[in-house]
Write a protein that holds these residues in place. Structure first.
Motif, short mmCIF file in Angstrom:
data_model
loop_
_atom_site.label_atom_id
_atom_site.label_comp_id
_atom_site.label_asym_id
_atom_site.label_seq_id
_atom_site.Cartn_x
_atom_site.Cartn_y
_atom_site.Cartn_z
N ARG A 1 -7.33 10.61 -13.03
CA ARG A 1 -6.58 10.37 -11.80
C ARG A 1 -7.24 9.23 -11.05
O ARG A 1 -8.43 9.28 -10.79
CB ARG A 1 -6.60 11.64 -10.97
N ILE A 2 -6.46 8.20 -10.72
CA ILE A 2 -7.01 6.99 -10.11
C ILE A 2 -6.30 6.73 -8.78
O ILE A 2 -5.27 6.06 -8.73
CB ILE A 2 -6.85 5.78 -11.07
N PRO A 3 -6.83 7.27 -7.66
CA PRO A 3 -6.16 7.12 -6.37
C PRO A 3 -6.54 5.83 -5.62
O PRO A 3 -7.72 5.46 -5.55
CB PRO A 3 -6.65 8.34 -5.59
N CYS A 4 -5.51 5.17 -5.09
CA CYS A 4 -5.69 3.93 -4.31
C CYS A 4 -4.72 3.94 -3.14
O CYS A 4 -3.81 4.75 -3.08
CB CYS A 4 -5.39 2.70 -5.18
N GLU A 5 -4.94 2.99 -2.24
CA GLU A 5 -4.02 2.79 -1.12
C GLU A 5 -3.82 1.29 -0.93
O GLU A 5 -4.77 0.51 -1.01
CB GLU A 5 -4.59 3.40 0.15
N VAL A 6 -2.57 0.91 -0.66
CA VAL A 6 -2.26 -0.50 -0.44
C VAL A 6 -2.91 -0.96 0.86
O VAL A 6 -2.78 -0.31 1.90
CB VAL A 6 -0.73 -0.74 -0.40
N VAL A 7 -3.62 -2.09 0.76
CA VAL A 7 -4.39 -2.63 1.88
C VAL A 7 -3.60 -3.71 2.61
O VAL A 7 -3.56 -3.75 3.84
CB VAL A 7 -5.71 -3.24 1.35
N TRP A 8 -3.02 -4.62 1.87
CA TRP A 8 -2.24 -5.71 2.45
C TRP A 8 -1.11 -6.09 1.50
O TRP A 8 -1.17 -5.80 0.31
CB TRP A 8 -3.09 -6.94 2.80
N VAL A 9 -0.07 -6.73 2.07
CA VAL A 9 1.10 -7.15 1.30
C VAL A 9 1.49 -8.55 1.72
O VAL A 9 1.45 -8.89 2.91
CB VAL A 9 2.29 -6.19 1.54
N LEU A 10 1.86 -9.37 0.74
CA LEU A 10 2.48 -10.68 0.97
C LEU A 10 3.91 -10.59 0.49
O LEU A 10 4.15 -10.13 -0.63
CB LEU A 10 1.81 -11.75 0.10
N ASP A 11 4.86 -11.00 1.29
CA ASP A 11 6.25 -11.05 0.85
C ASP A 11 6.87 -12.29 1.49
O ASP A 11 7.64 -12.20 2.43
CB ASP A 11 6.98 -9.77 1.24
N GLU A 12 6.44 -13.43 0.98
CA GLU A 12 6.84 -14.73 1.53
C GLU A 12 7.80 -15.43 0.58
O GLU A 12 8.03 -14.96 -0.54
CB GLU A 12 5.60 -15.60 1.74
N ASP A 13 8.31 -16.57 1.01
CA ASP A 13 9.28 -17.32 0.21
C ASP A 13 8.69 -17.78 -1.13
O ASP A 13 9.38 -17.79 -2.14
CB ASP A 13 9.76 -18.53 1.02
N ARG A 14 7.41 -18.16 -1.15
CA ARG A 14 6.81 -18.70 -2.37
C ARG A 14 5.54 -17.97 -2.82
O ARG A 14 4.91 -18.36 -3.78
CB ARG A 14 6.52 -20.19 -2.20
N ARG A 15 5.19 -16.88 -2.11
CA ARG A 15 4.04 -16.06 -2.51
C ARG A 15 4.38 -14.59 -2.25
O ARG A 15 4.94 -14.26 -1.21
CB ARG A 15 2.79 -16.41 -1.71
N SER A 16 4.01 -13.76 -3.20
CA SER A 16 4.31 -12.35 -3.05
C SER A 16 3.26 -11.54 -3.78
O SER A 16 2.80 -11.94 -4.86
CB SER A 16 5.70 -12.08 -3.64
N GLY A 17 2.87 -10.41 -3.21
CA GLY A 17 1.91 -9.56 -3.88
C GLY A 17 1.30 -8.54 -2.94
O GLY A 17 1.73 -8.39 -1.80
N PHE A 18 0.29 -7.86 -3.45
CA PHE A 18 -0.41 -6.86 -2.64
C PHE A 18 -1.79 -6.62 -3.22
O PHE A 18 -2.11 -7.04 -4.32
CB PHE A 18 0.38 -5.54 -2.59
N ALA A 19 -2.58 -5.91 -2.43
CA ALA A 19 -3.88 -5.42 -2.90
C ALA A 19 -3.95 -3.95 -2.59
O ALA A 19 -3.40 -3.48 -1.59
CB ALA A 19 -5.03 -6.14 -2.20
N TYR A 20 -4.65 -3.23 -3.47
CA TYR A 20 -4.96 -1.85 -3.14
C TYR A 20 -6.44 -1.61 -3.29
O TYR A 20 -7.14 -2.31 -4.01
CB TYR A 20 -4.14 -0.83 -3.89
#
Length: 168
Positions: free
Chosen positions: A79-98
């Protein structure tokens, strides 16, 4: 539940990664065009990149947003628990970190970002810093790094497939 490391958010925007951890930064060109970028961005933000690795992924929301809980497992074993820290949802960049939560065998953070550059090439970047938290991760040392390297290569392959499907 709180994060298991103090440097929360350190993978954002190409900043210097914190010392005392193993670092990973892989950036690969995986496709071309807006359709490819949008497909990869959607695959990242809906945790499709993780599922493409063969992980069973459960999330508290279907799309990445700060605070979303993500628990992965392989064959129902670890079991590998994480939580999303930040999100990018821009016109030319998108992603997240957990980031890791208690019960994760490692401590640290991992980000996944798709970028559409000025030539409309699609780039995929995985950035991570981590160190062992569980006894078995410490014991596994070099093997754990090899597994992380294989997973990073597989993330790139999954992202490339998403881009290729969209380009057809």
């Amino acid at each position: 539940m709180s994060f298991t490391y103090p440097e929360v958010g350190a993978t954002r925007d190409g900043a210097a990664l914190p010392s005392g951890y193993h670092h990973v930064r892989v950036r690969r060109r995986i496709g071309h065009g807006r359709a490819a970028f949008l497909a990869v961005a959607d695959g990242i933000l809906t945790f499709g990149v993780q599922r493409g690795l063969g992980l069973r992924v459960t999330t508290s929301q279907p799309r990445a947003a700060a605070g979303v809980r993500v628990t992965s497992s392989l064959a129902g074993l670890l079991r590998i628990p994480c939580e999303v820290v930040w999100v990018l949802d821009e016109d030319r960049r998108s992603g997240f970190a957990y980031g890791t939560l208690p019960g994760h065998p490692e401590r640290g953070e991992e980000s996944f970002v798709a970028e559409l550059d000025e030539r409309d090439d699609v780039w995929f970047t995985v950035t991570a810093f981590s160190r062992a938290a569980a006894w078995y991760a410490r014991l596994g040392g070099p093997l754990a790094r090899a597994v992380q390297g294989a997973a990073t290569r597989r993330y790139v392959t999954v992202a490339r497939r998403l881009a290729d499907r969209a380009a057809r």
